[in-house]
Write a protein that holds these residues in place. Structure first.
Motif, mmCIF file in Angstrom:
data_model
loop_
_atom_site.group_PDB
_atom_site.id
_atom_site.type_symbol
_atom_site.label_atom_id
_atom_site.label_comp_id
_atom_site.label_asym_id
_atom_site.label_seq_id
_atom_site.Cartn_x
_atom_site.Cartn_y
_atom_site.Cartn_z
ATOM 1 N N ASN A 103 0.858 -1.191 0.000
ATOM 2 C CA ASN A 103 0.000 0.000 0.000
ATOM 3 C C ASN A 103 0.888 1.233 0.000
ATOM 4 N N SER A 115 -4.579 -5.004 5.555
ATOM 5 C CA SER A 115 -4.476 -3.801 4.739
ATOM 6 C C SER A 115 -4.030 -2.621 5.587
ATOM 7 N N ALA A 130 -3.452 2.002 5.244
ATOM 8 C CA ALA A 130 -3.765 3.196 4.462
ATOM 9 C C ALA A 130 -3.019 4.380 5.047
ATOM 10 N N MET A 142 -8.530 -1.510 3.467
ATOM 11 C CA MET A 142 -8.651 -0.057 3.599
ATOM 12 C C MET A 142 -8.358 0.570 2.232
ATOM 13 N N ARG A 143 -9.100 1.642 1.949
ATOM 14 C CA ARG A 143 -8.834 2.354 0.695
ATOM 15 C C ARG A 143 -9.121 3.844 0.886
ATOM 16 N N ASN A 144 -8.212 4.643 0.369
ATOM 17 C CA ASN A 144 -8.408 6.098 0.409
ATOM 18 C C ASN A 144 -9.486 6.507 -0.598
ATOM 19 N N ILE A 178 -10.851 7.769 4.571
ATOM 20 C CA ILE A 178 -10.396 6.390 4.401
ATOM 21 C C ILE A 178 -11.568 5.473 4.726
#
Length: 668
Positions: free
Chosen positions: A220, A262, A264, A309-311, A317
């Motif tokens: 990431n 994950s 971020a 997790m993703r921005n 987030i």
């Protein structure tokens, strides 16, 4: 007219500073079992699509946030959620069970834009571990195909990129604008393999980073692409050289304590979120790795595993757990509880346990060199529409009106912006548009009465003026014949008008003069007036002409636009029964009967009286200038012969000259 408006430029610059760091290519996420998130709405909204996948998936939009296509690795759908004609049968992201592709390759689908053709994209896939194939493939999608809906290019489908690689792909930008790295992981060795994508294509010889034990699916990156995390149970912080494609170890964040799938980075890169219990690290303490480790703050202790997790493009987030709740860190740049984590910010629709393992791979967009050009101040004169145009050599356009062409039509005052981009450059233009509408009307051509004046008024709000005589006031007073013109100017827009002024001399004249008429005569009086008038006589009658037969003073009044004007005439009368009587025969023989030829005339006021008698030879035998004088039939004392004679009478009755002639018979 062009002026440099610095306040407007700064405003636009500030807007783009925000806009460019959150371009719309990642505004739509398609993932899981037909679940999509649309970040073009506030807050983000869910929608349904056609894809079903357990893990690997990727979506790409245009710069304005409009969906282009999405992929599960085995199938590609266009923006209308229709399977592309050549978009099925793609290799990777298996396995296939009962004819259905499961999509179990973690981060096993990625999309990268072709540096050589803005209409084309590389789609990269890896086999899932369950397939025991360990290959990576790529296919080329061309958005100009299928009527602009996009399709896989025939002959450029399922091309083998690498063998003996583990599942998972990450894309990162190189230091060269428009070029990218495709990052895979060697299955047999702890190596990252970075394949460079340039206008020449994909370099099939990778750059190798050693000592990297975890798959590319566990990578990431921070927003700048210069730092990454790798790992699950033990989490490592890495640096990434975008020029060389090499990863280097910075340090270990934890080892076996807070396992997680994950991580971020916060948008500003100062915070890192990781771990199944959701930890926060303060990366601003680097390069002191010990201080970073000690900055660890527990944000959430809930037992649910933070799978992914993703921005988001909204600066937040989003966190996918093993529940139907979608978590969200509202303020990820803030420290500790101020980051505002909400473990149940949204509820996933149609949740099916085990089918929401990731939210999709990130589409990497180059941060282009940005040029903010001076604002163009444009005034539109007496028109309702303006077409703003940009050079046609850019790859993409986005206007504040929503247009994505190289031109936009505007109809209202305001500041309009455009950003246009090519492979390595972004240009920001702004246009301050003002529409100017006004009229200048001096009125119709006009006739003035002599001695009068007229105020010509050209007043328009905010205007300047110039008259034909050089004067600059809004109005002009005129009293002479001629053409008068003015030009009014508002904000650089000019409009002219002119008017012809004529002068008329008013009068009322009786055509007859003072006179005497016969008491039984009728005289017609005639009036001429200017301009057109209404006539009234002193006896109350109307009209320009009047018949009279009595003595007196007659006055006519003419009323018109110039005023009231009069003229008078004095009339006297006299007896005018002046008809001379002459007998047609006489006999001058001394018998006392008809011995004399007498002309009877009873008009005492006549003048210039005279009468003459001629014989048949034209010889004058008698003449008199006295009324009542008779002829006795002799000439020079000698009796004239019997026969026919002729008389001629003249006199003036007033101005009239009267002539009477006739013949008479002399009898002996």
């Amino acid at each position: 007219m062009k002026h440099l408006l610095l306040p407007v430029i700064l405003l636009v610059a500030c807007f783009y500073a925000r806009h460019l760091h959150a371009q719309g290519e990642n505004n739509i996420w398609c993932f899981g079992q037909q679940v999509g998130m649309n970040f073009n709405t506030t807050p983000p909204s869910f929608f349904q699509h056609q894809m079903k996948t357990h893990e690997g998936c990727a979506t790409v939009c245009d710069a304005a946030g409009n969906l282009l296509f999405y992929s599960s690795g085995s199938n590609n759908w266009d923006r209308s959620h229709t399977l592309m004609p050549n978009g099925s049968g793609l290799l990777g992201n298996g396995p296939t069970v009962g004819g259905i592709n499961i999509g179990s390759s973690m981060m096993g689908v990625a999309i990268v834009k072709s540096p050589a053709n803005p209409q084309q994209y590389y789609m990269i896939t890896t086999n899932a571990g369950e397939e025991n194939l360990f290959n990576a493939y790529y296919s080329v999608i061309d958005m100009s195909l299928n009527g602009g809906m996009g399709d896989v290019v025939p002959g450029q489908k399922n091309i083998q990129l690498a063998t003996n690689v583990f599942e998972g792909i990450r894309i990162q930008a190189t230091s060269t604008c428009g070029d990218y790295w495709i990052i895979l992981h060697d299955k047999s060795n702890p190596h990252y393999l970075a394949y460079e994508v340039t206008p020449a294509g994909i370099n099939m010889t990778p750059v190798i980073s050693t000592g990297m034990p975890y798959s590319a699916g566990r990578l990431n990156f921070n927003k700048a692409g210069t730092m990454a995390t790798s790992g699950t149970v033990d989490l490592r912080l890495l640096s990434f050289d975008k020029t060389t494609g090499i990863f280097s170890q910075i340090g270990m964040l934890f080892n076996g304590l807070y396992g997680g799938y994950s991580t971020a980075f916060s948008p500003d890169g100062s915070k890192l979120y990781a771990g199944s219990v959701l930890l926060q690290y303060d990366l601003s303490l680097l390069p002191n790795m010990t201080a970073v480790q000690n900055s660890r703050t527990v944000i959430d202790t809930a037992s649910n595993i933070k799978l992914f997790m993703r921005n988001g493009p909204d600066g937040k987030i989003y966190i996918l757990p093993l529940t139907s709740d979608l978590g969200c860190i509202q303020n990820p740049n803030a420290a500790g509880a101020a980051c505002l984590y909400d473990g149940a910010a949204m509820t996933l629709p149609n949740y099916n346990s085990g089918f929401y393992s990731e939210l999709g791979n990130v589409f990497i967009v180059h941060e282009k060199d940005t040029t903010i050009r001076p604002t163009k101040d444009t005034t539109v004169c007496q028109a309702n529409q303006l077409r703003l145009k940009a050079p046609a050599d850019a790859e993409s356009y986005l206007w504040s009106t929503g247009s994505q062409d190289n031109q936009a039509d505007v109809t209202q005052d305001g500041t309009y912006w455009l950003y246009s981009g090519s492979r390595c450059s972004l240009y920001i233009d702004s246009f301050h548009v003002r529409f100017v509408h006004f009229s200048t009307d001096l009125g119709p051509d006009t006739t003035l009465c002599q001695g009068d004046s007229l105020r010509l008024d050209a007043t328009v709000a905010g205007a300047t003026y110039r008259w034909q005589d050089g004067s600059t006031a809004p109005g002009l007073t005129v009293s002479r014949k001629g053409r008068y013109a003015v030009t009014a100017t508002v904000a650089g827009c000019s409009l002219s008008d002119s008017v012809m002024i004529d002068i008329t001399v008013p009068y009322a004249d009786l055509q007859e003069t003072d006179t005497t008429i016969c008491s039984d005569a009728v005289l017609m009086l005639h009036t001429k007036a200017n301009p057109t008038s209404i006539y009234t006589w002193n006896d109350g009658s109307n009209g320009p002409d009047k018949a009279i037969n009595k003595a007196g003073t007659y006055t006519v009044t003419a009323e018109n636009i110039c005023g009231t004007f009069s003229d008078s005439i004095r009339i006297t009368t006299m007896y005018c029964n002046c008809r001379p009587y002459a007998p047609n025969a006489f006999s001058p023989n001394g018998d006392g009967l008809n011995d004399r030829f007498v002309i009877e005339l009873h008009c005492p006021a006549i003048t210039a009286y005279g009468h003459v008698i001629y014989n048949r030879f034209g010889q004058k035998v008698f003449e008199s200038q006295e009324q009542g004088r008779f002829w006795d039939g002799a000439f020079n004392g000698v009796a004239c012969d019997a026969g026919t004679y002729f008389y001629y009478i003249t006199f003036k009755n007033g101005p009239e000259k009267v002539v009477k002639k006739g013949d008479l018979v002399l009898i002996r």
